[in-house]
Design an enzyme around this catalytic site. Sequence first.
Site, PDB file in Angstrom:
ATOM      1  N   ALA B  13       0.840  -1.196   0.000  1.00  0.00           N
ATOM      2  CA  ALA B  13       0.000   0.000   0.000  1.00  0.00           C
ATOM      3  C   ALA B  13       0.871   1.239   0.000  1.00  0.00           C
ATOM      4  O   ALA B  13       2.036   1.204   0.402  1.00  0.00           O
ATOM      5  CB  ALA B  13      -0.903  -0.009   1.229  1.00  0.00           C
ATOM      6  N   CYS B  14       0.294   2.311  -0.455  1.00  0.00           N
ATOM      7  CA  CYS B  14       0.936   3.613  -0.473  1.00  0.00           C
ATOM      8  C   CYS B  14       1.489   3.920   0.917  1.00  0.00           C
ATOM      9  O   CYS B  14       0.782   3.689   1.898  1.00  0.00           O
ATOM     10  CB  CYS B  14      -0.108   4.653  -0.865  1.00  0.00           C
ATOM     11  SG  CYS B  14       0.559   6.281  -1.082  1.00  0.00           S
TER      12      CYS B  14
END
Lengths: 376, 76
Positions: B13-14
């Site tokens: 994920a970011c």
Amino acid sequence: MTVKNMTIQDIAHKVLDNEELFLLDVRTKDAYQDWKIESGNFSYLNVPYFDLLDGVEEIMEQLPKNQPIAVICAKGGSSQMVAEMLVEEGLTDVYSVEGGMKAWSEHLEPRKVSDLKDGGELYQFVRLGKGCLSYMVTSGGEAAIIDAVRMTEAYTEFAEKLGVTITNVFDTHLHADHISGGRRLAETTGAVYWLPPEDAGEVVFNYQPLRDADHVQIGQSHIDIHALYSPGHTIGSTSFVVDDKFLMTGDILFIDSIGRPDLAGKAEDWVGDLRETLYTRYKELSDELIVLPAHFMIMDELNEDGTVAERLGTLFSRNHGLNITNEEEFRRMVTENLPPQPNAYQQIRETNMGKISPDHEEQREMEIGPNRCAVR
Amino acid sequence: MNAAKVLDAKGLACPMPIVKTKKAMKDVEAGEVLEIHATDKGAKSDLTAWAKSGGHELLKHEEEDGLFKFWIQKGE
């Protein structure tokens, strides 16, 4: 020292209570320019997180030393990283906003608009992140929901808290900017789902057709919801008059703007209907009706108490869109130089018709960004 | 397309896809191509903006069944 978290509800209260906050938005420049948390009392700095991977020294000078700093990103991952870097640089009052803009898009803030007769109540659910407004009318242990958004738990939980049963769910029109929660809410509560049939030609599920001059009673104390056909934003757009006091205008009339007629691809066809509704049908109604729209576009449209509501008579004197005497000029305003269309609005329309069934995550993505249903 | 290196950023994920991409870019010569696989939906806009700000060029991207593939040519 660790990074503190700030919830989206904290942010919403700061917006509504006009508190100050320094917001460091670490999304891309495009995303920030398209859509951000708006408040007249916030200060802003936008630096994409990927420009800060080697360190935050370069932006330290632009950050306040004696004020809380909230870092926000798309979902809450990058803001956490950047906030940690700021703490390592010695800043102490640093927060990462949990869930980021995604959570902001989904947050609903219920505000009481008014008491109704015989103990009834009227609530407005303000979706600050997208500018969507929905409503709960309660009376005699029953509740009606108007223009429900996708986060239907907000209504069912609130109804439970008030001790009322949701029996009727209405949409003023087929929405193009956000996914309606109407159908799901009706399914989970067993309520009747009302839609204007002119907008529902392509829907693939059962609904109760709502026609001009229909009356629906809520509770034994007879709160009356009176349907008023008011085409223009869509061909089926219907307004509701609640208890002879409140006019729910859907996306036809807002506080500081009017509805755009082009989101179903029919601007030229519907501009005449829009004018007829605003300049003739609404003109025949009492000036004392309180207008409750389905959207707001700018924070200035909010009242001191966080609600979005104004006398119809006041709008007739102040709203620019209601004061264009020249029909040709009106036509040009609502068909030319329109703002960009809402993100994924075609897919959103198809979802609201039941033609496509995107999963939860896809629905979230489709709704990212501002609503853009109005012309000013 | 000939990639000098392939980066697997699936499931991340970011901000991790970009963090890893930036690191991997150090192992690639100017003019060479880094291929990135990611599943985070935000990766597309972020990688596009990151490549631009870093003077790299996003040559191509593909999406299939939730898998995003990017080819970025390292700038001078």
